[in-house]
Design a protein around this motif. Sequence first.
Motif, mmCIF file in Angstrom:
data_model
loop_
_atom_site.group_PDB
_atom_site.id
_atom_site.type_symbol
_atom_site.label_atom_id
_atom_site.label_comp_id
_atom_site.label_asym_id
_atom_site.label_seq_id
_atom_site.Cartn_x
_atom_site.Cartn_y
_atom_site.Cartn_z
ATOM 1 N N GLN A 56 1.085 -1.244 0.120
ATOM 2 C CA GLN A 56 -0.385 -0.143 0.367
ATOM 3 C C GLN A 56 0.631 0.922 0.332
ATOM 4 N N VAL A 57 2.057 1.009 0.461
ATOM 5 C CA VAL A 57 2.235 2.246 0.710
ATOM 6 C C VAL A 57 3.644 2.717 -0.710
ATOM 7 N N ARG A 58 3.661 1.187 -1.260
ATOM 8 C CA ARG A 58 4.565 1.607 -2.331
ATOM 9 C C ARG A 58 3.625 1.558 -3.380
ATOM 10 N N ASN A 59 2.298 1.205 -3.308
ATOM 11 C CA ASN A 59 1.420 2.188 -5.041
ATOM 12 C C ASN A 59 0.716 3.381 -5.163
ATOM 13 N N GLY A 60 1.210 3.678 -3.425
ATOM 14 C CA GLY A 60 0.641 4.869 -2.961
ATOM 15 C C GLY A 60 -1.346 5.273 -2.462
ATOM 16 N N SER A 61 -1.418 3.580 -2.688
ATOM 17 C CA SER A 61 -2.734 3.187 -1.576
ATOM 18 C C SER A 61 -2.924 4.104 0.157
ATOM 19 N N ALA A 62 -1.878 3.792 0.033
ATOM 20 C CA ALA A 62 -1.882 4.058 2.041
ATOM 21 C C ALA A 62 -2.268 5.966 1.884
ATOM 22 N N VAL A 63 -3.526 4.910 3.776
ATOM 23 C CA VAL A 63 -3.607 6.228 3.958
ATOM 24 C C VAL A 63 -3.671 6.524 5.600
ATOM 25 N N ILE A 64 -3.575 7.360 6.257
ATOM 26 C CA ILE A 64 -2.464 7.463 7.215
ATOM 27 C C ILE A 64 -3.893 7.917 8.027
ATOM 28 N N PRO A 65 -5.059 6.551 9.323
ATOM 29 C CA PRO A 65 -5.872 7.667 9.429
ATOM 30 C C PRO A 65 -5.846 8.925 10.147
ATOM 31 N N GLU A 66 -6.324 9.870 10.605
ATOM 32 C CA GLU A 66 -6.764 10.894 11.246
ATOM 33 C C GLU A 66 -6.584 10.381 12.900
ATOM 34 N N ASP A 67 -7.100 9.662 13.309
ATOM 35 C CA ASP A 67 -7.630 8.939 14.675
ATOM 36 C C ASP A 67 -6.711 8.638 14.498
#
Length: 286
Positions: A171-182
Amino acid sequence: MTILLAGCGDLGTEAGLRFHALGHRVVGWRRSPAKLPSAIEGVAADLSAPELPPVPADTTAVVIAVAADSPSEDAYRASYVDGLTHVLDALERDGVQPGRVLFVSSTAVYGDAAGGWVDERTPAAPGGFSGRVLLEAEQLIQARFSGLATTATSLRLGGIYGPGRTRLIDQVRNGSAVIPEDVRYTNRIHRDDAAAAIVHLTTMAARPEATYVGVDNDPADLGTVLRFLATEMGLTEPPAGDAGPARGGNKRCRNSLLLSTGFTFTYPTFREGYRAVLAGTGIRHP
């Protein structure tokens, strides 16, 4: 000692190799036994079918490490409840009473704890079908061996990562990772440590407890893990935003009981574990 691995996929195979290295005879039940290494005596078996192969008469321990064919309740029930039942029926059919039986379960049985701590004393409160089915399987195995000499243990593993299990890395490599706001806590264990825990609990001198939590020493916030991976790979930090529902609920699992048995981790936190995975894939940033 003969160890029967009922379900011999990636995790079961790694545990089997470790049992073999300790000098045990290892028999692995798997639909495609030809894929197993020579250290494991592969036997064709479909655990979803009632008729299973003969259980070796000298079996001293059984490890049940199955996996569902798909993420559906029917598939989970077929694997974890029906499959477990068929293995236990085979033991009874053949008159084999092993000293220990270990069932590989999951921390999904706890559901969500709003970021709080859970351990073996915490009442199970599964929030989805996967946790409910696994908890039913745990209760089934305890009921079947109640009053018998066999010790039945459920090992509740966190999210397994390692060779071939690189979801967050991908996910980090392909750009789909999202850091949760919480703040969203996660619990994991490296595949090798999970296999080592299976072997340890099955072979240790002391009588094991009915339940153990199998996670590493750091139930880290997901954002911390994603930022670490991005740094290790020399990539831009993932953006913060709506990351969707938490996988497995927001909780911190405590591994104190497992550690009290003398078990030690090769990868005590995600940092050591993911660095080893990245080194193995050749994508770690210098």
